[in-house]
Design an enzyme around this catalytic site. Sequence first.
Site, PDB file in Angstrom:
ATOM      1  N   GLU A  74       0.837  -1.220   0.000  1.00  0.00           N
ATOM      2  CA  GLU A  74       0.000   0.000   0.000  1.00  0.00           C
ATOM      3  C   GLU A  74       0.866   1.263   0.000  1.00  0.00           C
ATOM      4  O   GLU A  74       0.582   2.223   0.696  1.00  0.00           O
ATOM      5  CB  GLU A  74      -1.022  -0.031   1.140  1.00  0.00           C
ATOM      6  CG  GLU A  74      -2.055  -1.126   0.905  1.00  0.00           C
ATOM      7  CD  GLU A  74      -3.247  -1.088   1.827  1.00  0.00           C
ATOM      8  OE1 GLU A  74      -3.746   0.006   2.096  1.00  0.00           O
ATOM      9  OE2 GLU A  74      -3.672  -2.174   2.244  1.00  0.00           O
ATOM     10  N   SER A  99       7.637   2.835   1.957  1.00  0.00           N
ATOM     11  CA  SER A  99       7.988   4.034   2.742  1.00  0.00           C
ATOM     12  C   SER A  99       8.511   5.161   1.863  1.00  0.00           C
ATOM     13  O   SER A  99       8.186   6.335   2.077  1.00  0.00           O
ATOM     14  CB  SER A  99       9.037   3.663   3.793  1.00  0.00           C
ATOM     15  OG  SER A  99       8.466   2.809   4.748  1.00  0.00           O
TER      16      SER A  99
HETATM   17  C1  LIG Z   1       2.639  -9.368   1.808  1.00  0.00           C
HETATM   18  C2  LIG Z   1       2.212  -8.520   0.654  1.00  0.00           C
HETATM   19  C3  LIG Z   1       0.858  -8.375   0.377  1.00  0.00           C
HETATM   20  C4  LIG Z   1       0.441  -7.615  -0.728  1.00  0.00           C
HETATM   21  N1  LIG Z   1      -0.900  -7.539  -1.023  1.00  0.00           N
HETATM   22  C5  LIG Z   1      -1.297  -6.879  -2.138  1.00  0.00           C
HETATM   23  C6  LIG Z   1      -2.678  -6.864  -2.525  1.00  0.00           C
HETATM   24  O1  LIG Z   1      -3.542  -7.431  -1.848  1.00  0.00           O
HETATM   25  N2  LIG Z   1      -3.029  -6.247  -3.679  1.00  0.00           N
HETATM   26  C7  LIG Z   1      -2.105  -5.628  -4.464  1.00  0.00           C
HETATM   27  O2  LIG Z   1      -2.489  -5.085  -5.497  1.00  0.00           O
HETATM   28  N3  LIG Z   1      -0.800  -5.610  -4.133  1.00  0.00           N
HETATM   29  C8  LIG Z   1      -0.367  -6.218  -2.991  1.00  0.00           C
HETATM   30  N4  LIG Z   1       0.959  -6.237  -2.638  1.00  0.00           N
HETATM   31  C9  LIG Z   1       1.932  -5.617  -3.536  1.00  0.00           C
HETATM   32  C10 LIG Z   1       2.520  -4.343  -2.983  1.00  0.00           C
HETATM   33  O3  LIG Z   1       1.597  -3.311  -3.021  1.00  0.00           O
HETATM   34  C11 LIG Z   1       3.796  -4.073  -3.790  1.00  0.00           C
HETATM   35  O4  LIG Z   1       4.749  -5.056  -3.397  1.00  0.00           O
HETATM   36  C12 LIG Z   1       4.324  -2.675  -3.555  1.00  0.00           C
HETATM   37  O5  LIG Z   1       3.501  -1.727  -4.164  1.00  0.00           O
HETATM   38  C13 LIG Z   1       5.752  -2.519  -4.097  1.00  0.00           C
HETATM   39  O6  LIG Z   1       5.792  -2.937  -5.420  1.00  0.00           O
HETATM   40  P1  LIG Z   1       6.930  -3.954  -5.901  1.00  0.00           P
HETATM   41  O7  LIG Z   1       6.907  -5.126  -4.999  1.00  0.00           O
HETATM   42  O8  LIG Z   1       6.761  -4.170  -7.347  1.00  0.00           O
HETATM   43  O9  LIG Z   1       8.283  -3.185  -5.618  1.00  0.00           O
HETATM   44  P2  LIG Z   1       8.926  -2.048  -6.544  1.00  0.00           P
HETATM   45  O10 LIG Z   1       7.865  -1.160  -7.098  1.00  0.00           O
HETATM   46  O11 LIG Z   1       9.859  -2.712  -7.475  1.00  0.00           O
HETATM   47  O12 LIG Z   1       9.716  -1.224  -5.463  1.00  0.00           O
HETATM   48  C14 LIG Z   1      10.901  -1.758  -4.851  1.00  0.00           C
HETATM   49  C15 LIG Z   1      11.410  -0.777  -3.846  1.00  0.00           C
HETATM   50  O13 LIG Z   1      11.782   0.424  -4.479  1.00  0.00           O
HETATM   51  C16 LIG Z   1      11.691   1.488  -3.563  1.00  0.00           C
HETATM   52  N5  LIG Z   1      10.980   2.588  -4.196  1.00  0.00           N
HETATM   53  C17 LIG Z   1       9.709   2.598  -4.688  1.00  0.00           C
HETATM   54  N6  LIG Z   1       9.412   3.798  -5.208  1.00  0.00           N
HETATM   55  C18 LIG Z   1      10.525   4.563  -5.028  1.00  0.00           C
HETATM   56  C19 LIG Z   1      10.851   5.901  -5.372  1.00  0.00           C
HETATM   57  N7  LIG Z   1       9.955   6.685  -5.988  1.00  0.00           N
HETATM   58  N8  LIG Z   1      12.092   6.361  -5.065  1.00  0.00           N
HETATM   59  C20 LIG Z   1      13.012   5.554  -4.462  1.00  0.00           C
HETATM   60  N9  LIG Z   1      12.745   4.288  -4.120  1.00  0.00           N
HETATM   61  C21 LIG Z   1      11.521   3.805  -4.397  1.00  0.00           C
HETATM   62  C22 LIG Z   1      10.950   0.960  -2.321  1.00  0.00           C
HETATM   63  O14 LIG Z   1      11.889   0.710  -1.286  1.00  0.00           O
HETATM   64  C23 LIG Z   1      10.366  -0.329  -2.815  1.00  0.00           C
HETATM   65  O15 LIG Z   1      10.198  -1.257  -1.765  1.00  0.00           O
HETATM   66  C24 LIG Z   1       1.396  -6.963  -1.534  1.00  0.00           C
HETATM   67  C25 LIG Z   1       2.759  -7.097  -1.224  1.00  0.00           C
HETATM   68  C26 LIG Z   1       3.164  -7.860  -0.156  1.00  0.00           C
HETATM   69  C27 LIG Z   1       4.637  -7.997   0.117  1.00  0.00           C
END
Ligand SMILES: Cc1cc2nc3c(=O)[nH]c(=O)nc-3n(C[C@H](O)[C@H](O)[C@H](O)COP(=O)(O)OP(=O)(O)OC[C@H]3O[C@@H](n4cnc5c(N)ncnc54)[C@H](O)[C@@H]3O)c2cc1C
Length: 381
Positions: free
Chosen positions: A363, A366
């Site tokens: 959601e 950070s």
């Molecule tokens: C246990 C769990 C439950 C979940 N449940 C759901 C759900 O029910 N429905 C759903 O749709 N999604 C769900 N998610 C997905 C979750 O919303 C995504 O994992 C999250 O949005 C991050 O996307 P990503 O994993 O692709 O990481 P990425 O988008 O690849 O991001 C990786 C990291 O990059 C960093 N980052 C991101 N943006 C920036 C920025 N602008 N500048 C610098 N650094 C940045 C952050 O540290 C981030 O963790 C879930 C995830 C987990 C782990």
Amino acid sequence: MHLKHLAWPFFGDEHRALARELDAWCATHLDHAHGEDDVDAQCRQLVKALGAAGWLNHAVAGEGEAIDTRAICLLRETLARYNGLADFAFAMQGLGSGAISLMGTPAQRERYLPRVARGEALAAFALSEPEAGSDVAAMQCSATEDGDSYVLNGEKTWISNGGIADFYVLFARTGEAPGSRGISAFIVDAGLPGFEIAERIEVIAPHPLARLKFTNCRVPKSQMIGTPGEGFKVAMRTLDVFRTSVAAAALGFARRALQEGLRQAHERPMFGATLADLPLTQAKLADMACTVDSSALLVYRAAWQRDQGLNITREAAMAKLMATEGAQQVIDAAVQLHGGRGVRRGEIVESLYREIRALRIYEGASEVQQLIIGRDLLKNG
Ligand SMILES: Cc1cc2nc3c(=O)[nH]c(=O)nc-3n(C[C@H](O)[C@H](O)[C@H](O)COP(=O)(O)OP(=O)(O)OC[C@H]3O[C@@H](n4cnc5c(N)ncnc54)[C@H](O)[C@@H]3O)c2cc1C
């Protein structure tokens, strides 16, 4: 100790009564250390129990009613303090049906919300994709208009309740405009032809989670929430409510960690006295308590502000950032106070340590919250 904040002016008497009643219910119905096998069955059972006891009525809003953000936050804080999976089960009923409560048609509301509230239908929220997590606008899953249906093709991943949900509120590209303006929201029933659970995903704190795959999956047009191209708005309005509640869940985990840390400090004999008698322990406990209280203030400011009809973009982001990051520190400190016991499987602080981690990622990670706050400051002062 856990209910002292109910005296704060953010709450009405109905909120105070609700939190006290739930606390009493949890004390007799929930145990923090849930087993790790068959989380699917545990989740189904928890949703049933939460529905039967009436708690899920607060996860949905009836026709013309507003979602009570403070109630949702108090419920999540309390459930998380007792049992992470119970909080998850409650949260997903709310997050998965939130768009229907907020923007659904009367027919959609009638078909889904009563079953969600009774715990008879499990809900899920499907936004993230393998290539589109933080960057929601990079979404590729498509919905193409064809007669009286839309045809879905693509994938969703990290979907909580994936594999056990009865329906998914799903976001797909309908292409009215580029980027975030070309996305629409749909209610997709489990088991439709062309909809498969491609993979179940295991994570450090076990929850039902899956990657979903859609191949020419037909969804009737009547299942769209809002209008074509309005999906991003639907998602953001839903997350506005539930982002603050993620902070509330983190607060619940942190409160439990502080409680466990205090108990351990009192009980552990050390150097001829107890752990609690050591000044460094007292400093650690003080830091933990300051973090818990500052998180609580941010959570309930945001929740109260939303319930007044005010914008909470900055406040919700602040609450989520501080409460999740703070809870991680508080829980880590509680593990440290437990020494070797702190990392032993089955200890409450050990399960909290695993439970909190994902809240700093989903959601809106950070870093995303930091950007929201920074941009809002620069724009609005
Ligand atoms: C246990 C769990 C439950 C979940 N449940 C759901 C759900 O029910 N429905 C759903 O749709 N999604 C769900 N998610 C997905 C979750 O919303 C995504 O994992 C999250 O949005 C991050 O996307 P990503 O994993 O692709 O990481 P990425 O988008 O690849 O991001 C990786 C990291 O990059 C960093 N980052 C991101 N943006 C920036 C920025 N602008 N500048 C610098 N650094 C940045 C952050 O540290 C981030 O963790 C879930 C995830 C987990 C782990």
